[in-house]
Design a protein around this motif. Sequence first.
Motif, mmCIF file in Angstrom:
data_model
loop_
_atom_site.group_PDB
_atom_site.id
_atom_site.type_symbol
_atom_site.label_atom_id
_atom_site.label_comp_id
_atom_site.label_asym_id
_atom_site.label_seq_id
_atom_site.Cartn_x
_atom_site.Cartn_y
_atom_site.Cartn_z
ATOM 1 N N ASP A 139 7.793 -58.299 -3.106
ATOM 2 C CA ASP A 139 7.132 -59.416 -2.565
ATOM 3 C C ASP A 139 7.600 -60.567 -3.495
ATOM 4 O OD1 ASP A 139 5.254 -61.068 -1.170
ATOM 5 O OD2 ASP A 139 3.574 -59.622 -1.549
ATOM 6 N N CYS A 140 8.127 -61.588 -2.951
ATOM 7 C CA CYS A 140 8.574 -62.663 -3.739
ATOM 8 C C CYS A 140 9.171 -62.658 -5.094
ATOM 9 C CB CYS A 140 7.158 -63.594 -3.955
ATOM 10 S SG CYS A 140 6.476 -64.412 -2.472
ATOM 11 N N ARG A 379 -4.665 -46.174 -21.858
ATOM 12 C CA ARG A 379 -5.161 -46.527 -20.378
ATOM 13 C C ARG A 379 -5.754 -48.113 -20.565
ATOM 14 N NH1 ARG A 379 -9.299 -42.092 -18.126
ATOM 15 N NH2 ARG A 379 -10.673 -43.132 -19.861
ATOM 16 N N SER A 380 -5.757 -48.813 -19.248
ATOM 17 C CA SER A 380 -6.359 -49.899 -19.432
ATOM 18 C C SER A 380 -7.107 -50.301 -17.900
ATOM 19 C CB SER A 380 -5.322 -51.177 -19.753
ATOM 20 O OG SER A 380 -4.280 -51.360 -18.808
ATOM 21 N N LEU A 381 -7.743 -51.402 -17.703
ATOM 22 C CA LEU A 381 -8.112 -51.941 -16.495
ATOM 23 C C LEU A 381 -7.396 -53.179 -16.350
ATOM 24 C CD1 LEU A 381 -11.890 -51.432 -16.582
ATOM 25 C CD2 LEU A 381 -10.288 -49.878 -15.937
ATOM 26 N N CYS A 382 -6.663 -53.237 -15.346
ATOM 27 C CA CYS A 382 -5.956 -54.660 -14.915
ATOM 28 C C CYS A 382 -6.658 -55.615 -14.319
ATOM 29 C CB CYS A 382 -4.622 -53.918 -14.008
ATOM 30 S SG CYS A 382 -3.537 -55.495 -13.776
ATOM 31 N N VAL A 383 -6.479 -56.594 -14.786
ATOM 32 C CA VAL A 383 -7.736 -57.826 -14.180
ATOM 33 C C VAL A 383 -6.775 -58.957 -13.949
ATOM 34 C CG1 VAL A 383 -9.445 -59.242 -14.882
ATOM 35 C CG2 VAL A 383 -9.362 -57.079 -16.110
ATOM 36 N N SER A 437 4.124 -52.292 -6.034
ATOM 37 C CA SER A 437 3.364 -53.344 -5.128
ATOM 38 C C SER A 437 2.273 -53.089 -4.581
ATOM 39 C CB SER A 437 4.555 -54.035 -4.293
ATOM 40 O OG SER A 437 4.788 -53.054 -3.027
ATOM 41 N N GLU A 438 2.173 -51.986 -3.994
ATOM 42 C CA GLU A 438 0.995 -51.368 -3.224
ATOM 43 C C GLU A 438 -0.177 -51.410 -4.129
ATOM 44 O OE1 GLU A 438 0.786 -51.144 -0.225
ATOM 45 O OE2 GLU A 438 2.751 -51.681 0.118
ATOM 46 N N THR A 439 -0.015 -51.072 -5.538
ATOM 47 C CA THR A 439 -1.138 -51.157 -6.423
ATOM 48 C C THR A 439 -1.623 -52.619 -6.733
ATOM 49 O OG1 THR A 439 -0.341 -49.175 -7.545
ATOM 50 C CG2 THR A 439 -1.694 -50.697 -8.863
ATOM 51 N N ALA A 440 -0.508 -53.469 -7.069
ATOM 52 C CA ALA A 440 -0.619 -54.851 -7.079
ATOM 53 C C ALA A 440 -1.552 -55.540 -6.129
ATOM 54 C CB ALA A 440 0.638 -55.681 -7.356
ATOM 55 N N LYS A 441 -1.385 -55.015 -4.858
ATOM 56 C CA LYS A 441 -1.823 -55.652 -3.575
ATOM 57 C C LYS A 441 -3.419 -55.288 -3.650
ATOM 58 C CE LYS A 441 1.926 -55.574 -0.544
ATOM 59 N NZ LYS A 441 2.562 -54.796 0.624
ATOM 60 N N LEU A 442 -3.928 -54.273 -4.459
ATOM 61 C CA LEU A 442 -5.302 -53.727 -4.245
ATOM 62 C C LEU A 442 -6.400 -54.990 -4.908
ATOM 63 C CD1 LEU A 442 -5.006 -50.092 -5.547
ATOM 64 C CD2 LEU A 442 -5.548 -51.092 -3.161
ATOM 65 N N ASN A 443 -5.875 -55.842 -5.883
ATOM 66 C CA ASN A 443 -6.460 -56.841 -6.174
ATOM 67 C C ASN A 443 -6.003 -58.193 -6.009
ATOM 68 O OD1 ASN A 443 -4.699 -56.946 -8.234
ATOM 69 N ND2 ASN A 443 -5.921 -56.674 -10.015
ATOM 70 N N GLY A 445 -2.621 -58.984 -5.674
ATOM 71 C CA GLY A 445 -1.453 -59.651 -6.616
ATOM 72 C C GLY A 445 -0.191 -59.471 -5.653
ATOM 73 N N ASP A 446 0.679 -60.301 -6.037
ATOM 74 C CA ASP A 446 2.134 -60.485 -5.801
ATOM 75 C C ASP A 446 2.856 -60.846 -6.907
ATOM 76 O OD1 ASP A 446 2.131 -62.941 -5.845
ATOM 77 O OD2 ASP A 446 2.147 -63.273 -3.828
ATOM 78 N N PHE A 447 4.321 -60.948 -6.709
ATOM 79 C CA PHE A 447 5.146 -61.145 -7.747
ATOM 80 C C PHE A 447 5.758 -62.570 -7.839
ATOM 81 C CE2 PHE A 447 5.329 -56.639 -6.547
ATOM 82 C CZ PHE A 447 4.692 -56.055 -7.738
ATOM 83 N N ASP A 448 4.978 -63.683 -7.381
ATOM 84 C CA ASP A 448 5.162 -64.855 -7.427
ATOM 85 C C ASP A 448 4.686 -65.291 -8.773
ATOM 86 O OD1 ASP A 448 5.748 -67.549 -7.351
ATOM 87 O OD2 ASP A 448 4.371 -67.850 -5.680
#
Length: 796
Positions: A139-140, A379-383, A437-443, A445-448
């Motif tokens: 994605d982008c 581990r971490s929480l991605c914000v 990418s499916e994980t990034a979309k949860l909050n 996110g995309d790759f621009d």
Amino acid sequence: MLDIQKNGSIVERIPGVGQDSTTANTLLGAMYPDVKVAIVSVPTEVLEDFEEAAVARTLTGIRHSGVHLKMVGASGSAKNGKYYFCDAAHESLLARRFEMWPEAAITYFGILVSNLKVVRKEADQVVLVVPDLKLGTNDCRGWIRRSLFLKLRLPEGYFYQFRLAFENTQAKGSFKIMEDDVADALGCDIILPESSVKPGLRKQSVLSTVLGSDVRTFRGPIVLGIREISRPLTFESSYTVLQHAPVDAIATEIVPQAREKIDILKAAWRERNHEVIVEMIGSAIRSDDESGEEEFQRIIEATLLADGSGELTRHPYIHRQLDRLLARWAYKLMTGGGLDLPAFALADDGILYLHNGKVMSAADWMPRDSAISSSTSDRSLCVRYPVRMKEDLLPMIHLTAGETANLLADLQGLSLEFALRITTEQLTLKGTYTLHSETAKLNGGDFDFDWVCILESERFPLFVADRFALVDEHKVTKTKHERVKSPWFNLEFVALKSRGNQIGVITDLMSSCVAADRHDLLYELVAELQKEIDSLKHNIRADRSKLHSIRTEVGNAAWLSLKNAKTVSELPICLEVSKTDRIGNLYNVLRKDIADLLERPFPIEQFRGLITGGDISREIFQEVRLVNTVYAAGHGVIQKAFLEAKDVYEKAQERVTAAVQSGDQNSIKHMKRELAKASANFRRVEESTRDQSRSLQAIMSFWGQGKHENREGWCSALHTIVSRGKGMGSILFHAFPQEVVNAIAERTGGKKTMLQMKDKEGSVVIEGGSFFFVRGTQKSLIFRLDWEKGSLVYRQ
């Protein structure tokens, strides 16, 4: 900058200088070097029908400085009522780039005017456009040939945000580097996913051929720009994150770190350790992407470092700026905890390489619960900001480079050595955090080139464990709406429709819901927020009646109203908050630890002996007196408009209060509508005040920059004039910043610091009382002073 008033008339702001920057270092400037561009603003408040018609009529065409200007689009500033106009000769060229589609021009014109680190034109390049995920795209996120990348002279091993013009369209997104052998095998120089091309490819280009059924090839000239490069960063935490932390985590993991910061600052202030103060306050505020004032920060910081006496904190200008910086720092610390979080550019797991003569690729192959990261925590929480709900704090398990290489070797049937090479070159790029990418979309996110930060389990074990333990997560379902496409002649009305949105209102209301422990209402607002985000593309808006109903139920969290405090004294010692308001209670715990550090400022005349030296003549004094008078007159113009708008706003507030007390529902409704209009206008004037103040400061900076000889003398003369007045002396810091810092260091025994100022090409000169901006052989009038009226005139 031109301002259109509610009656359709045009008011010119104090002209900026050096503002070819509208097109310098942009795709637009590289493609059309002779294009004339202006930014035009319109009222952001609700307009009556006749007012909207008057504004729209003016927007259809503006004649300014002998140039006929036509609207061509907007960028992220559309919500603030700012639009791009160009000369009529280029209007049709730019309109066709956006398929004569107003909504696309308003949404994506920013691609052409983004400020770029590097811009390069190439006469003959091959661009492939492929479906997302094909050839390792996402994605982008696309690929650039290494030999082409090397022409940009940028550091290798990073992630790169690009802007690209090719054929008769444009694209945006991020690049990884593909090796030349892969590019040669595919016969291309750049690979783009379809999601990068804006507004999209609707039909086959005359210059293109189809390779297979879903790949299109374009060959011809391109303009390529790089906007950003991944790098190690630190973000400060925000209340939108901490409001989702468990109470025990706030007490044991947040408060101790915040108090430690407060204690360090207090000690530094007592000891007049300005280096520590600069490091804590300066770096914290600079990390705020919205400030846009890095150069100003550097001047204030250098002044503090130069002060060996400790008295400069009482200089009226330095005092005001420090008070403002301290207020911002204190608010962010008391509501966000003051935590420093490692930040990264969000990257994808796409790979593309040549193996045994065959092009190999993969995308979205890594585990969805994992992240490839340089963090040493497991581990971490991605914000990703803005945080809508607790579920947006993504619980991720970290993969090391070695673990990633092992997964890749198994997936692709590669040797571990080869998989490690691919991992290093394409998956563990410096300053990146890599997700499926499916994980990034949860909050969202995309790759621009989205930025993310992380809460690491090593530092915040309770907070991280609490999120990992969350069950029954709320799932966001995004409704697919059909895109709106208006005819081009409707551009002005589409532009007016794009003004303003409720995104800020909704995010604040979300925090009030969390403070009231009404997560059911929070989840309703998540859907309304998405409507506002999609408003221009899909002609849909948040339900205002629902927002009003929720606001009536939960009220407003008390601490939200303090975010724009100008001084520490405006921050109350204690707030009345509920037990469920985590941020309000954090504020109350920390506020009493933050004392008023600043003493009262001295009048400017107390600093008359601070700057001496250099040769001063009658002619120098005459010019600096004129410049100081113009600076004061300019600020008078700016402040007059600001105070008038503020007065209207405050009186509207008073009338609402009176209407509520009367109980007359019709009056209440009418007065609230008038208050909303006055509030929107006041916000617009506030922004205009900031913009015009910066323009005036830039003029002073360019004037001072033009004094190549005897700079100390010019600085000393200006200081003499300033210190006899009643102002704050701010003009000195804009006209001769380095000379001021040097003089302070010499007179007080402090540390002389070389300012890293942005390069400015050009200078301001004064001829016959008129101010001109000179660059090369070009000279243009800025304004002249009307001595009788004490005002500035923008025309000869």
